[in-house]
Design a protein around this motif. Structure first.
Motif, PDB file in Angstrom:
ATOM      1  N   GLY A  59       0.814  -1.214   0.000  1.00  0.00           N
ATOM      2  CA  GLY A  59       0.000   0.000   0.000  1.00  0.00           C
ATOM      3  C   GLY A  59       0.840   1.253   0.000  1.00  0.00           C
ATOM      4  N   ALA A  60       1.704   1.408  -0.987  1.00  0.00           N
ATOM      5  CA  ALA A  60       2.672   2.508  -1.026  1.00  0.00           C
ATOM      6  C   ALA A  60       2.347   3.528  -2.109  1.00  0.00           C
ATOM      7  N   GLN A  61       1.096   3.582  -2.555  1.00  0.00           N
ATOM      8  CA  GLN A  61       0.748   4.487  -3.641  1.00  0.00           C
ATOM      9  C   GLN A  61       1.026   5.952  -3.301  1.00  0.00           C
ATOM     10  N   GLY A  62       1.012   6.293  -2.011  1.00  0.00           N
ATOM     11  CA  GLY A  62       1.286   7.664  -1.602  1.00  0.00           C
ATOM     12  C   GLY A  62       2.712   8.107  -1.843  1.00  0.00           C
ATOM     13  N   MET A  63       3.600   7.167  -2.163  1.00  0.00           N
ATOM     14  CA  MET A  63       4.998   7.510  -2.412  1.00  0.00           C
ATOM     15  C   MET A  63       5.260   7.916  -3.858  1.00  0.00           C
ATOM     16  N   ILE A  64       4.203   7.994  -4.664  1.00  0.00           N
ATOM     17  CA  ILE A  64       4.381   8.357  -6.062  1.00  0.00           C
ATOM     18  C   ILE A  64       4.968   9.757  -6.209  1.00  0.00           C
ATOM     19  N   GLU A  65       4.620  10.663  -5.312  1.00  0.00           N
ATOM     20  CA  GLU A  65       5.169  12.019  -5.421  1.00  0.00           C
ATOM     21  C   GLU A  65       6.671  12.034  -5.133  1.00  0.00           C
ATOM     22  N   GLN A  66       7.131  11.197  -4.209  1.00  0.00           N
ATOM     23  CA  GLN A  66       8.572  11.086  -3.972  1.00  0.00           C
ATOM     24  C   GLN A  66       9.274  10.534  -5.213  1.00  0.00           C
ATOM     25  N   ALA A  67       8.638   9.564  -5.860  1.00  0.00           N
ATOM     26  CA  ALA A  67       9.223   8.990  -7.068  1.00  0.00           C
ATOM     27  C   ALA A  67       9.306  10.037  -8.176  1.00  0.00           C
ATOM     28  N   ALA A  68       8.253  10.821  -8.330  1.00  0.00           N
ATOM     29  CA  ALA A  68       8.252  11.867  -9.356  1.00  0.00           C
ATOM     30  C   ALA A  68       9.313  12.922  -9.053  1.00  0.00           C
ATOM     31  N   ALA A  69       9.435  13.305  -7.785  1.00  0.00           N
ATOM     32  CA  ALA A  69      10.417  14.314  -7.383  1.00  0.00           C
ATOM     33  C   ALA A  69      11.844  13.822  -7.623  1.00  0.00           C
ATOM     34  N   ALA A  70      12.033  12.501  -7.578  1.00  0.00           N
ATOM     35  CA  ALA A  70      13.361  11.919  -7.811  1.00  0.00           C
ATOM     36  C   ALA A  70      13.673  11.756  -9.298  1.00  0.00           C
ATOM     37  N   GLY A  71      12.751  12.190 -10.166  1.00  0.00           N
ATOM     38  CA  GLY A  71      13.004  12.137 -11.602  1.00  0.00           C
ATOM     39  C   GLY A  71      12.713  10.802 -12.249  1.00  0.00           C
ATOM     40  N   MET A  72      11.882   9.979 -11.610  1.00  0.00           N
ATOM     41  CA  MET A  72      11.566   8.670 -12.168  1.00  0.00           C
ATOM     42  C   MET A  72      10.567   8.788 -13.317  1.00  0.00           C
ATOM     43  N   ASP A  73      10.669   7.886 -14.259  1.00  0.00           N
ATOM     44  CA  ASP A  73       9.727   7.828 -15.377  1.00  0.00           C
ATOM     45  C   ASP A  73       8.491   7.004 -15.036  1.00  0.00           C
ATOM     46  N   ALA A  74       8.626   6.081 -14.078  1.00  0.00           N
ATOM     47  CA  ALA A  74       7.521   5.192 -13.716  1.00  0.00           C
ATOM     48  C   ALA A  74       7.610   4.852 -12.236  1.00  0.00           C
ATOM     49  N   PHE A  75       6.461   4.525 -11.649  1.00  0.00           N
ATOM     50  CA  PHE A  75       6.391   4.089 -10.263  1.00  0.00           C
ATOM     51  C   PHE A  75       5.436   2.907 -10.181  1.00  0.00           C
ATOM     52  N   ARG A 109      -0.897  11.611 -13.717  1.00  0.00           N
ATOM     53  CA  ARG A 109      -1.152  12.397 -14.932  1.00  0.00           C
ATOM     54  C   ARG A 109      -0.499  13.775 -14.865  1.00  0.00           C
ATOM     55  N   GLU A 110      -0.617  14.439 -13.718  1.00  0.00           N
ATOM     56  CA  GLU A 110      -0.126  15.804 -13.617  1.00  0.00           C
ATOM     57  C   GLU A 110       1.388  15.875 -13.442  1.00  0.00           C
ATOM     58  N   ALA A 111       1.977  14.848 -12.853  1.00  0.00           N
ATOM     59  CA  ALA A 111       3.428  14.824 -12.683  1.00  0.00           C
ATOM     60  C   ALA A 111       4.141  14.202 -13.879  1.00  0.00           C
ATOM     61  N   GLY A 112       3.371  13.593 -14.782  1.00  0.00           N
ATOM     62  CA  GLY A 112       3.972  12.976 -15.956  1.00  0.00           C
ATOM     63  C   GLY A 112       4.774  11.730 -15.641  1.00  0.00           C
ATOM     64  N   ILE A 113       4.276  10.914 -14.705  1.00  0.00           N
ATOM     65  CA  ILE A 113       4.960   9.680 -14.333  1.00  0.00           C
ATOM     66  C   ILE A 113       4.002   8.511 -14.526  1.00  0.00           C
ATOM     67  N   HIS A 114       4.449   7.466 -15.208  1.00  0.00           N
ATOM     68  CA  HIS A 114       3.614   6.285 -15.398  1.00  0.00           C
ATOM     69  C   HIS A 114       3.432   5.589 -14.041  1.00  0.00           C
ATOM     70  N   TYR A 115       2.219   5.128 -13.796  1.00  0.00           N
ATOM     71  CA  TYR A 115       1.949   4.447 -12.528  1.00  0.00           C
ATOM     72  C   TYR A 115       1.335   3.079 -12.803  1.00  0.00           C
ATOM     73  N   TYR A 116       1.815   2.083 -12.045  1.00  0.00           N
ATOM     74  CA  TYR A 116       1.320   0.717 -12.178  1.00  0.00           C
ATOM     75  C   TYR A 116       0.917   0.199 -10.803  1.00  0.00           C
ATOM     76  N   ALA A 117      -0.363  -0.145 -10.657  1.00  0.00           N
ATOM     77  CA  ALA A 117      -0.850  -0.801  -9.439  1.00  0.00           C
ATOM     78  C   ALA A 117      -0.855  -2.299  -9.722  1.00  0.00           C
ATOM     79  N   ALA A 118       0.110  -3.008  -9.155  1.00  0.00           N
ATOM     80  CA  ALA A 118       0.337  -4.410  -9.520  1.00  0.00           C
ATOM     81  C   ALA A 118      -0.234  -5.404  -8.511  1.00  0.00           C
ATOM     82  N   GLY A 119      -0.918  -4.912  -7.474  1.00  0.00           N
ATOM     83  CA  GLY A 119      -1.532  -5.802  -6.493  1.00  0.00           C
ATOM     84  C   GLY A 119      -0.749  -5.865  -5.197  1.00  0.00           C
ATOM     85  N   HIS A 120      -1.419  -5.634  -4.082  1.00  0.00           N
ATOM     86  CA  HIS A 120      -0.745  -5.669  -2.782  1.00  0.00           C
ATOM     87  C   HIS A 120      -0.159  -7.057  -2.540  1.00  0.00           C
TER      88      HIS A 120
END
Length: 249
Positions: free
Chosen positions: A176-192, A206-217
């Motif tokens: 359940g780490a979806q809230g860390m997507i902003e840290q990933a975007a801030a670190a310059g990642m292309d995907a989280f 969408r707004e940060a321009g980072i691909h996101y994948y919810a792969a299942g807890h």
């Protein structure tokens, strides 16, 4: 076989369990027989996993999601009574590690997921070691990464596209780490990649321009408990079985 106390002390030290402020107690949660010769590991100490451990003649059950979470009722009733009752009736110990198992750099959930997906880990996402920053072995587009995740986890991820450029840098954190997507975007990642998704995660991607994948807890957290159980079996000469209780979430 190994003494239960010896096994737990070894696990506590290996995972540096005392270093984490967690949502549950880490280590021995339910004490069973004093010697462990047969270990069963799994993701969550559900009734189904306990029943499977009983059928295997387990002395101890090693999981990522145990009991006694902060904020839950302390009353031993209903589902909690049935689970604890079965463990106690069969003298099976319950050993659980939550954040310590997420963070371990070799046996942890994130390390194991990165290895499975073919990522080169470069650094932790958080200072406490939770999550990873890394690179793809070869650049991919968003659809190709989705296909790789689906093939290797056996589960179709939910993909929120974040642009058209090739993906090179990726961050991930299981569960359940979806809230860390902003840290990933801030670190310059292309995907989280994480396990779960929340409504606001879509807008951030969408707004940060980072691909996101919810792969299942569950799907993202199967690999740490198995690796840890296998390592303990090798260290102490125990029998070990990882039991995967199906969970689509």
């Amino acid at each position: 076989m190994v003494e239960l106390d010896t096994l737990v002390r070894h696990l506590d030290a290996l995972l540096d369990a005392g270093a984490f402020q967690d949502y549950c107690p880490n280590g021995l949660q339910v004490q069973g027989r004093h010697r462990v010769g047969r270990l069963v590991s799994g993701v969550t100490a559900s009734q189904a996993l306990i029943e499977a451990a009983v059928e295997r003649g387990a002395d101890a059950l090693l999981v990522h999601h145990g009991y006694f979470w902060k904020g839950e009722s302390p009353c031993i009733t209903g589902m909690k009574r049935r689970r604890l009752g079965m463990l106690l009736a069969h003298d099976i110990s319950l050993i659980a590690y939550h954040l310590p198992l997420d963070a371990h750099p070799e046996l942890g959930n994130n390390a194991q997921l990165g290895r499975l997906l073919g990522f080169a880990t470069e650094a932790p996402l958080r200072p406490d070691g939770i999550g990873c920053l890394g690179r793809l072995d070869t650049p991919l587009d968003g659809a190709a990464l989705k296909a790789r995740i689906a093939t290797r986890l056996g589960r179709e991820p939910l993909w929120i596209p974040g642009g058209d450029a090739p993906l090179r840098r990726v961050a991930w954190c299981t569960g359940g780490a979806q809230g860390m997507i902003e840290q990933a975007a801030a670190a310059g990642m292309d995907a989280f990649i994480s396990g779960e998704i929340s409504e606001q995660t879509v807008h951030v991607a969408r707004e940060a321009g980072i691909h996101y994948y919810a792969a299942g807890h569950h799907a993202t957290e199967r690999y740490g408990p198995r690796a840890l159980g296998e390592a303990m079996a090798e260290t102490f000469g125990m029998e070990h079985a990882f039991i995967d209780i199906d969970n689509p979430a």
